[in-house]
Design a protein around this motif. Structure first.
Motif, PDB file in Angstrom:
ATOM      1  N   VAL A 198     -14.238  -8.124   3.573  1.00  0.00           N
ATOM      2  CA  VAL A 198     -13.416  -7.416   2.593  1.00  0.00           C
ATOM      3  C   VAL A 198     -11.996  -7.955   2.713  1.00  0.00           C
ATOM      4  CG1 VAL A 198     -12.548  -5.178   1.820  1.00  0.00           C
ATOM      5  CG2 VAL A 198     -14.833  -5.343   2.807  1.00  0.00           C
ATOM      6  N   GLY A 199     -11.488  -8.536   1.623  1.00  0.00           N
ATOM      7  CA  GLY A 199     -10.164  -9.126   1.648  1.00  0.00           C
ATOM      8  C   GLY A 199      -9.044  -8.103   1.560  1.00  0.00           C
ATOM      9  N   GLU A 200      -7.815  -8.574   1.779  1.00  0.00           N
ATOM     10  CA  GLU A 200      -6.651  -7.685   1.836  1.00  0.00           C
ATOM     11  C   GLU A 200      -6.457  -6.912   0.533  1.00  0.00           C
ATOM     12  OE1 GLU A 200      -1.894  -7.854   2.993  1.00  0.00           O
ATOM     13  OE2 GLU A 200      -2.994  -9.715   2.630  1.00  0.00           O
ATOM     14  N   GLU A 201      -6.630  -7.569  -0.616  1.00  0.00           N
ATOM     15  CA  GLU A 201      -6.393  -6.891  -1.892  1.00  0.00           C
ATOM     16  C   GLU A 201      -7.374  -5.733  -2.096  1.00  0.00           C
ATOM     17  OE1 GLU A 201      -6.126  -7.921  -6.705  1.00  0.00           O
ATOM     18  OE2 GLU A 201      -6.412  -9.527  -5.227  1.00  0.00           O
ATOM     19  N   ARG A 202      -8.654  -5.978  -1.839  1.00  0.00           N
ATOM     20  CA  ARG A 202      -9.658  -4.923  -2.017  1.00  0.00           C
ATOM     21  C   ARG A 202      -9.432  -3.772  -1.029  1.00  0.00           C
ATOM     22  NH1 ARG A 202     -11.907  -1.149  -2.905  1.00  0.00           N
ATOM     23  NH2 ARG A 202     -14.136  -0.700  -3.148  1.00  0.00           N
ATOM     24  N   LEU A 203      -9.124  -4.122   0.221  1.00  0.00           N
ATOM     25  CA  LEU A 203      -8.876  -3.094   1.225  1.00  0.00           C
ATOM     26  C   LEU A 203      -7.652  -2.267   0.859  1.00  0.00           C
ATOM     27  CD1 LEU A 203      -9.755  -1.969   4.020  1.00  0.00           C
ATOM     28  CD2 LEU A 203      -8.118  -3.545   5.036  1.00  0.00           C
ATOM     29  N   THR A 204      -6.611  -2.929   0.378  1.00  0.00           N
ATOM     30  CA  THR A 204      -5.385  -2.230  -0.006  1.00  0.00           C
ATOM     31  C   THR A 204      -5.642  -1.259  -1.151  1.00  0.00           C
ATOM     32  OG1 THR A 204      -3.994  -4.072   0.718  1.00  0.00           O
ATOM     33  CG2 THR A 204      -3.022  -2.534  -0.852  1.00  0.00           C
ATOM     34  N   GLN A 205      -6.453  -1.663  -2.126  1.00  0.00           N
ATOM     35  CA  GLN A 205      -6.799  -0.766  -3.231  1.00  0.00           C
ATOM     36  C   GLN A 205      -7.488   0.492  -2.714  1.00  0.00           C
ATOM     37  OE1 GLN A 205      -9.241  -3.213  -5.765  1.00  0.00           O
ATOM     38  NE2 GLN A 205      -7.497  -4.244  -6.719  1.00  0.00           N
ATOM     39  N   GLU A 206      -8.434   0.302  -1.790  1.00  0.00           N
ATOM     40  CA  GLU A 206      -9.169   1.444  -1.251  1.00  0.00           C
ATOM     41  C   GLU A 206      -8.245   2.369  -0.468  1.00  0.00           C
ATOM     42  OE1 GLU A 206     -12.636   3.609  -1.189  1.00  0.00           O
ATOM     43  OE2 GLU A 206     -12.382   1.626  -2.093  1.00  0.00           O
ATOM     44  N   VAL A 207      -7.339   1.787   0.301  1.00  0.00           N
ATOM     45  CA  VAL A 207      -6.380   2.575   1.082  1.00  0.00           C
ATOM     46  C   VAL A 207      -5.505   3.415   0.154  1.00  0.00           C
ATOM     47  CG1 VAL A 207      -4.284   2.385   2.477  1.00  0.00           C
ATOM     48  CG2 VAL A 207      -6.339   1.114   3.127  1.00  0.00           C
ATOM     49  N   ARG A 208      -5.034   2.803  -0.922  1.00  0.00           N
ATOM     50  CA  ARG A 208      -4.146   3.529  -1.844  1.00  0.00           C
ATOM     51  C   ARG A 208      -4.882   4.677  -2.543  1.00  0.00           C
ATOM     52  NH1 ARG A 208      -1.065  -1.836  -4.279  1.00  0.00           N
ATOM     53  NH2 ARG A 208       0.411  -2.076  -2.537  1.00  0.00           N
ATOM     54  N   GLN A 209      -6.123   4.436  -2.923  1.00  0.00           N
ATOM     55  CA  GLN A 209      -6.897   5.514  -3.548  1.00  0.00           C
ATOM     56  C   GLN A 209      -7.148   6.648  -2.558  1.00  0.00           C
ATOM     57  OE1 GLN A 209     -10.308   4.275  -6.005  1.00  0.00           O
ATOM     58  NE2 GLN A 209      -9.524   2.188  -5.888  1.00  0.00           N
ATOM     59  N   PHE A 210      -7.452   6.286  -1.327  1.00  0.00           N
ATOM     60  CA  PHE A 210      -7.675   7.284  -0.283  1.00  0.00           C
ATOM     61  C   PHE A 210      -6.428   8.134  -0.083  1.00  0.00           C
ATOM     62  CE2 PHE A 210      -7.557   8.011   4.489  1.00  0.00           C
ATOM     63  CZ  PHE A 210      -8.359   9.146   4.449  1.00  0.00           C
ATOM     64  N   ARG A 211      -5.293   7.482   0.017  1.00  0.00           N
ATOM     65  CA  ARG A 211      -4.056   8.224   0.260  1.00  0.00           C
ATOM     66  C   ARG A 211      -3.722   9.156  -0.888  1.00  0.00           C
ATOM     67  NH1 ARG A 211       1.204   7.436   3.324  1.00  0.00           N
ATOM     68  NH2 ARG A 211       2.561   8.876   2.250  1.00  0.00           N
ATOM     69  N   ARG A 212      -3.849   8.652  -2.124  1.00  0.00           N
ATOM     70  CA  ARG A 212      -3.517   9.497  -3.273  1.00  0.00           C
ATOM     71  C   ARG A 212      -4.411  10.735  -3.329  1.00  0.00           C
ATOM     72  NH1 ARG A 212      -2.587   4.492  -6.116  1.00  0.00           N
ATOM     73  NH2 ARG A 212      -4.757   4.477  -6.815  1.00  0.00           N
ATOM     74  N   ARG A 213      -5.689  10.542  -3.077  1.00  0.00           N
ATOM     75  CA  ARG A 213      -6.617  11.670  -3.157  1.00  0.00           C
ATOM     76  C   ARG A 213      -6.496  12.596  -1.952  1.00  0.00           C
ATOM     77  NH1 ARG A 213      -8.015   7.785  -6.258  1.00  0.00           N
ATOM     78  NH2 ARG A 213      -9.320   8.072  -8.106  1.00  0.00           N
ATOM     79  N   LEU A 214      -6.096  12.043  -0.819  1.00  0.00           N
ATOM     80  CA  LEU A 214      -5.907  12.858   0.373  1.00  0.00           C
ATOM     81  C   LEU A 214      -4.759  13.843   0.182  1.00  0.00           C
ATOM     82  CD1 LEU A 214      -7.093  13.111   3.248  1.00  0.00           C
ATOM     83  CD2 LEU A 214      -5.310  11.542   4.020  1.00  0.00           C
ATOM     84  N   GLU A 215      -3.794  13.469  -0.642  1.00  0.00           N
ATOM     85  CA  GLU A 215      -2.635  14.325  -0.879  1.00  0.00           C
ATOM     86  C   GLU A 215      -2.956  15.477  -1.839  1.00  0.00           C
ATOM     87  OE1 GLU A 215       0.290  11.545  -2.172  1.00  0.00           O
ATOM     88  OE2 GLU A 215       0.753  10.858  -0.143  1.00  0.00           O
ATOM     89  N   LYS A 216      -4.146  15.423  -2.491  1.00  0.00           N
ATOM     90  CA  LYS A 216      -4.578  16.542  -3.351  1.00  0.00           C
ATOM     91  C   LYS A 216      -5.291  17.553  -2.458  1.00  0.00           C
ATOM     92  CE  LYS A 216      -6.289  15.479  -7.369  1.00  0.00           C
ATOM     93  NZ  LYS A 216      -7.109  14.864  -8.446  1.00  0.00           N
TER      94      LYS A 216
END
Length: 306
Positions: A198-216
């Protein structure tokens, strides 16, 4: 004028290398002339660029060991340059990671590829250790660049290696590359590398989605992302962790991984923090990592709601 001409010729060849592989050797000769001239003129801000270019050319010519040596020299030259010089020349500022940082991560990529090529035939630990230490050099250089100060060196001089502090802790050192993520894991049995495709771009996308949803806070929309990140970053270690008496996982995150709580990753049944104590460290070297006295401790806790 001769020095400037040779340097200009070497630089001009960068644009044609991808178009005509047969001219790599010729470009390498010119680049080496530019290296010599930059050394004679004591121009480290130019020297590292030609050493870097020589490394890329040597790799393209199928000479990876020589390429690694050239990258080592480029990094050593960079380490000698004051922060003001490493920041770049004029124009709009470019993030350190995307400019000078490319030298470090290209070197790390080569070292890890060398380790993969030798896996099963010889001890690859020296390659893994050097790759990890090169990332550490980058992190220190990035801080020096940010603060425009050499105070980082003073702090590192007093540091202790994190992976020798505890035998019951596993240190997980993710290295994010464009085409993959490599987990360098310090186990009681030694240093191990695990490649996650899993490359940096794909991993970064997943991290950002996780963080945004974690804040809900009212939903569990974060859970699929927590499980996906667990599958990439921790599940590959499952067999090793099961065989060892490990009670603590220490992450040394980089890039987007620095923005999320690792304890919130989920294996499908429970959160990571339910099974392990979690530690986060900005680098492998810590300043005075001894536990603080627990008597009369004062704590300042701050937070925001938005």
């Amino acid at each position: 004028s001769g020095g400037g001409g040779a340097a200009s010729c070497a630089g001009g060849y960068v644009g044609i290398l991808s178009e005509d592989e047969r001219r790599h050797a010729e470009a390498l000769d010119l680049t080496r002339q530019a290296v010599l001239l930059a050394q004679q003129a004591n121009l480290p801000e130019s020297l590292y660029r030609w050493q870097w270019q020589a490394g890329r050319l040597l790799y393209a010519l199928g000479r990876p060991e020589e390429a690694v040596d050239s990258y080592r020299r480029a990094i050593a030259t960079l380490q000698s340059i004051r922060p003001e010089l490493s920041a770049g020349r004029g124009g709009a500022p470019v993030p350190f990671r995307e400019s000078v940082g490319r030298v470090y991560f290209e070197a790390v990529d080569l070292l890890l590829r060398q380790a993969t090529a030798r896996r099963g035939r010889e001890d690859i630990t020296p390659y893994l250790v050097e790759a990890r230490e090169t990332v550490e050099l980058f992190k220190a250089a990035e801080l020096r660049d940010y603060f425009r100060d050499d105070c980082v060196d003073t702090a590192l001089a007093k540091s202790t290696r994190l992976d020798v502090v505890s035998q019951s802790a596993v240190v997980i050192y993710p290295i994010l590359m464009p085409d993959r993520t490599e987990l360098l894991v310090s186990l009681p049995t030694g240093l191990k590398s695990i490649v996650v495709p899993v490359g940096e771009e794909r991993l970064t996308q997943e991290v950002r989605q996780f963080r945004r949803r974690l804040e809900k806070r009212t939903t569990r929309e974060y859970l699929p992302h927590a499980q996906q990140l667990y599958d990439w970053l921790i599940r590959p270690l499952a067999s090793d962790l099961a065989d060892l008496k490990v009670d603590t996982l220490v992450f040394v995150p980089d890039g987007a991984l620095r923005t999320i709580p690792m304890g919130a990753l989920h294996d499908g049944k429970q959160f990571v923090v339910s099974k392990y104590a979690l530690g986060i460290a900005p680098g492998l070297s810590l300043t005075d990592p001894r536990p603080i006295p627990r008597d009369h401790v004062k704590v300042l806790a701050l937070g925001v709601t938005q």
